[in-house]
Design an enzyme around this catalytic site. Structure first.
Site, mmCIF file in Angstrom:
data_model
loop_
_atom_site.group_PDB
_atom_site.id
_atom_site.type_symbol
_atom_site.label_atom_id
_atom_site.label_comp_id
_atom_site.label_asym_id
_atom_site.label_seq_id
_atom_site.Cartn_x
_atom_site.Cartn_y
_atom_site.Cartn_z
ATOM 1 N N HIS A 115 0.833 -1.215 0.000
ATOM 2 C CA HIS A 115 0.000 0.000 0.000
ATOM 3 C C HIS A 115 0.864 1.260 0.000
ATOM 4 O O HIS A 115 0.412 2.331 0.433
ATOM 5 C CB HIS A 115 -0.955 0.026 1.199
ATOM 6 C CG HIS A 115 -1.806 -1.193 1.319
ATOM 7 N ND1 HIS A 115 -2.986 -1.344 0.630
ATOM 8 C CD2 HIS A 115 -1.626 -2.330 2.034
ATOM 9 C CE1 HIS A 115 -3.508 -2.524 0.925
ATOM 10 N NE2 HIS A 115 -2.695 -3.147 1.759
ATOM 11 N N SER B 102 16.062 15.501 -19.778
ATOM 12 C CA SER B 102 15.099 16.595 -19.707
ATOM 13 C C SER B 102 15.602 17.716 -20.594
ATOM 14 O O SER B 102 16.808 17.969 -20.676
ATOM 15 C CB SER B 102 14.949 17.083 -18.270
ATOM 16 O OG SER B 102 14.249 18.311 -18.239
ATOM 17 N N LYS C 99 18.624 15.348 -14.941
ATOM 18 C CA LYS C 99 17.615 14.303 -14.992
ATOM 19 C C LYS C 99 17.913 13.233 -16.043
ATOM 20 O O LYS C 99 18.375 13.531 -17.136
ATOM 21 C CB LYS C 99 16.235 14.901 -15.295
ATOM 22 C CG LYS C 99 15.660 15.748 -14.185
ATOM 23 C CD LYS C 99 14.290 16.266 -14.554
ATOM 24 C CE LYS C 99 13.283 15.145 -14.642
ATOM 25 N NZ LYS C 99 11.939 15.636 -15.016
ATOM 26 N N ASN D 218 7.245 4.605 -22.135
ATOM 27 C CA ASN D 218 6.878 4.262 -23.502
ATOM 28 C C ASN D 218 6.266 2.867 -23.546
ATOM 29 O O ASN D 218 5.255 2.630 -24.223
ATOM 30 C CB ASN D 218 8.124 4.313 -24.404
ATOM 31 C CG ASN D 218 7.814 4.018 -25.861
ATOM 32 O OD1 ASN D 218 7.447 2.907 -26.205
ATOM 33 N ND2 ASN D 218 7.980 5.014 -26.708
#
Length: 470
Positions: free
Chosen positions: A183, A307, A313, A321
């Site tokens: 959870h 990025s 990044k 994808n």
């Protein structure tokens, strides 16, 4: 006018003609899905139709199903079997021209074959082409052969390669402790390898089902009754002939149909491929989450831009994808599964249009497999991040402590651990203090005091060995 007439234009690839592609599979992803075009394109369908028509003609010329049909020579059989192999770009264009006249794709194939027999020793048997066959006799066998080969030669090897990679990662990471998150909350630790092994096991189970798929075919005339066969040659055992012909193509014979083969085998196969896709989707979302938690570092230096504005990044784009393409393929497979099992009375044409999307469904699935595999290849586990996460969550040992308390008859074990751990961070010192005050046997108290979250993984490492037994 039949659906065959409605749906067919010459099999051309927009990208190959330098035209803008309407869909991504014929555009930016063309190279990734190219192996499927050998099996599931319009040209492949017509090549298979030629193959089936030719094999039926060879069958008639080598068996005694129709009295008076002369035996074909070895050279004539070889010539006929070369026809589908010679179905090149020029032949595609010619077939398209014939079809514009016939306004019927299967009839165009028949005429294309007859043209090839003109002026040869086979001219006298040319009218046996398509004898007793309805278009669906040719089409159902062609699709079965196309899908069988697409799955066996392209899709299944790609999917198996991906699953083997997941299994290999599971073995390599079998002993690397990891905090579970049931959870989304810190939970009983496992190992990164064991969690990957679960996914590999699930995927392999689906692959076994897919590898065992049956590909059915029928060859029994306009409404599945052999009526024309019986009217023309009443003495032949036509069901036996049909079975021999269909099984001779490497397919499973369906003895009882309407005009169409019922397509149940297709629904079964597509359900399994779709289910494989859902499990793979689960792998992608889990790995994406592990990346976001820092459990995996994405290998740099692959020539990618993470990025457009943030140079630090490296985005998990391969998995994203794959997710998107699995959703597209899964949706198409589910539509195929639901639609193909229904045909109004003895025949409607819904299936004819629907089956033209089989290649699209497999194309998006294959693309997802490639992206997931490339994404996995770019990952390195980050043991330090995993260890830090475990060290920050000593409260997960509450389960172990209360279980030992229960075994030794201590009062209210669950409630006492709940009071200690729920909503609170517990460090090693607090947990050891709590254990020391429980009154457990000395050996048990010592064992619990030495336990760390990284130790509390049960049989996780050993469970990875299940993969070796599959």
């Amino acid at each position: 006018m039949t659906d065959s007439a409605v749906a067919t234009t010459p099999a051309t690839t927009p990208a190959s003609l330098g035209e803008p592609a309407l869909g991504p599979l014929d555009g930016r992803y063309r190279r990734s899905v190219a192996p499927l075009t050998e099996h599931l394109s319009e040209a492949a369908l017509n090549r298979r139709r030629i193959h089936v028509e030719v094999e039926w003609l060879v069958f008639l010329g080598t068996h005694d199903a129709v009295p008076g049909v002369r035996r074909l020579t070895d050279g004539e059989i070889a010539f006929l079997r070369e026809l589908p192999l010679r179905f090149d770009a020029d032949a595609v264009t010619e077939l398209g021209e014939i079809e514009r006249v016939t306004v019927h794709d299967v009839k165009a194939v028949e005429y294309w074959i007859k043209r090839r027999l003109e002026g040869t020793s086979l001219a006298d048997v040319a009218e046996l082409t398509h004898l007793f066959a309805t278009s669906e006799d040719i089409n159902n066998l062609s699709y079965a052969l196309m899908v069988r080969d697409a799955v066996g030669e392209v899709w299944l090897p790609a999917a198996t390669g991906l699953v083997d990679d997941v299994a290999r990662m599971a073995r390599e990471l079998r002993d690397l402790p990891m905090l579970s998150r049931t959870h989304g909350q810190p939970a009983t630790p496992t190992t990164l390898g064991k969690e990957l092994a679960v996914l590999a096991h699930r995927l392999r189970r689906q692959l076994k089902r897919i590898a065992a798929a049956e590909y059915l075919g029928k060859f029994n005339g306009a409404t599945g009754t052999y009526a024309a066969h019986r009217a023309a040659v009443p003495t032949t055992d036509w069901p036996a002939v049909s079975e021999e012909f269909v099984t001779g193509l490497g397919l499973t014979w369906n003895p009882l149909t309407t005009q169409i083969e019922s397509h149940d085998w297709q629904a079964e196969l597509y359900a399994d491929v779709s289910r494989f896709g859902r499990v793979l989707h689960n792998l992608c979302t889990d790995v994406w989450t592990y990346i976001s938690l820092g459990y995996f570092a994405q290998v740099r230096g692959q020539g990618t831009v993470g990025s457009s504005t943030m140079p630090h990044k490296v985005n998990p784009i391969r998995f994203e994808n794959a997710e998107a393409n699995l959703e597209v393929s899964g949706g198409l497979f589910r539509v195929l599964e639901e639609t193909l099992t229904t045909s109004r009375l003895q025949r409607d044409l819904t299936d004819s249009s629907m089956q033209r999307n089989i290649g699209v469904a497999f194309g998006h699935s294959l693309l997802a497999i490639e992206n997931a595999q490339r994404g996995l290849a770019g990952l390195d586990a980050a043991p330090a991040a995993l260890a830090a996460d475990l060290d920050g969550n000593w409260e997960v040992l509450g389960e172990a402590v209360q279980s030992v308390m229960r075994v030794h008859g201590l009062p209210e074990p669950y409630e006492r651990l709940k009071e200690l751990t729920r909503g609170r961070k517990v460090d090693q010192a607090k947990l050891r203090e709590f254990v020391a005050g429980l009154g457990l046997p000395e050996g048990e108290a010592a064992r619990l005091s030495l336990m760390t979250p990284g130790d509390y993984t049960g049989d996780a490492s050993a469970l990875v060995d299940v993969l070796d037994a599959e």
